[in-house]
Design an enzyme around this catalytic site. Structure first.
Site, PDB file in Angstrom:
ATOM      1  CB  CYS A 164      -0.990  -0.016   1.162  1.00 54.79           C
ATOM      2  SG  CYS A 164      -2.313   1.194   0.931  1.00 54.79           S
ATOM      3  CG  HIS A 213      -3.919  -3.425   2.628  1.00 55.70           C
ATOM      4  ND1 HIS A 213      -2.954  -3.004   3.514  1.00 55.70           N
ATOM      5  CD2 HIS A 213      -4.461  -2.303   2.104  1.00 55.70           C
ATOM      6  CE1 HIS A 213      -2.920  -1.682   3.546  1.00 55.70           C
ATOM      7  NE2 HIS A 213      -3.825  -1.230   2.692  1.00 55.70           N
ATOM      8  CD  GLU A 268      -1.727  -5.906   5.174  1.00 62.47           C
ATOM      9  OE1 GLU A 268      -1.425  -6.182   4.000  1.00 62.47           O
ATOM     10  OE2 GLU A 268      -2.178  -4.794   5.519  1.00 62.47           O
TER      11      GLU A 268
END
Ligand SMILES: [Mn+2]
Length: 249
Positions: free
Chosen positions: A118, A221, A223
């Site tokens: 990001c 993202h 994660e």
């Protein structure tokens, strides 16, 4: 062949200012827990690096890690790419910009694997001399919805990956679907980088270094997706594997 060591993965920290509570405006060092979980899930040892302005401290911290994640966060100051701020630039944290720059200096010197997420893709681009759209309304064309607003683990838009790229090798697909929480993106590409992924509106979503051993950056993202999305989990897995392959110094 001996057993590989568990690599220590440095995660660029952030500053959270209390909005209320006992100490309004009080500052805390943090990362979103998903970064730690994604690293642990894939055999790494997470190590949160708090934002500081000390070159000596940052240098020492990076000397202790095997791989570096440039995490998400606030907007990058437009002065970092020699532009004045436009009205729709969001909140900035110039000390994080300084910190990320020093982290990258120290990591690149050691040639350790780098994963940008990001804000991370944006900062890696700016670090290499690139620029950003300060807000997607300055893109000049219509954009799709890049701020999905909620449900971090829901995938909302397509990204087309270049076949000759690490991202394609990792995701094993030319067309993937990702989550999206950004109002800015890469504009002019920095030197030594190549574009590896774009959404259907042409917004740059993936970038990697041409020559660096492993420097991969994504605008989405992973994660927040690693629990349910195989490709996003594999991005961490491969990054952490590369980090464990470094020779002990
Ligand atoms: Mn997006």
């Amino acid at each position: 062949m001996g057993k590989k060591k568990k690599p220590v993965i440095g995660i660029a920290g952030n500053v959270l200012k209390d909005s209320g509570g006992m100490f309004p405006g009080y500052r805390r060092s943090y990362v979103n827990e998903d970064y730690n979980m994604a690293v642990i899930q894939n055999g790494g040892v997470p190590f949160i690096i708090p934002v500081s302005q000390s070159d000596e401290v940052i240098e020492k911290q990076v000397s202790m890690i095997d791989g570096l994640i440039i995490s998400g966060g606030s907007d990058i100051s437009s002065l970092e790419y020699e532009e004045e701020p436009l009205p729709l630039l969001g909140d900035i944290l110039p000390e994080r910009d300084y910190f990320d720059r020093k982290l990258l200096d120290a990591a690149i010197k050691r040639q350790i694997p780098i994963l940008g997420i990001c804000r991370g893709i944006q900062f890696i681009n700016v670090y290499h001399g690139g620029t950003l759209y300060q807000d997607h309304s300055y893109y000049g064309k219509d954009v799709i919805r890049h701020w999905q607003g909620h449900d971090p683990d829901v995938k909302t838009h397509h990204v087309h990956l270049e076949k000759e790229s690490k991202l394609y090798d990792i995701y094993k697909d030319e067309d993937i679907i990702v989550n999206s929480f950004h109002h800015q993106s890469v504009k002019d590409l920095g030197k030594g980088l190549k574009i590896t992924g774009k959404s259907k509106d042409g917004i740059i979503e993936g970038v990697e270094s041409i020559d660096y051993p492993f420097m991969v950056a994504v605008q989405w993202h992973p994660e927040m997706l690693f629990r349910t999305d195989e490709g996003s989990n594999r991005l961490f897995k491969i990054f952490i594997e590369k980090s464990s392959e470094r020779e002990e110094s």
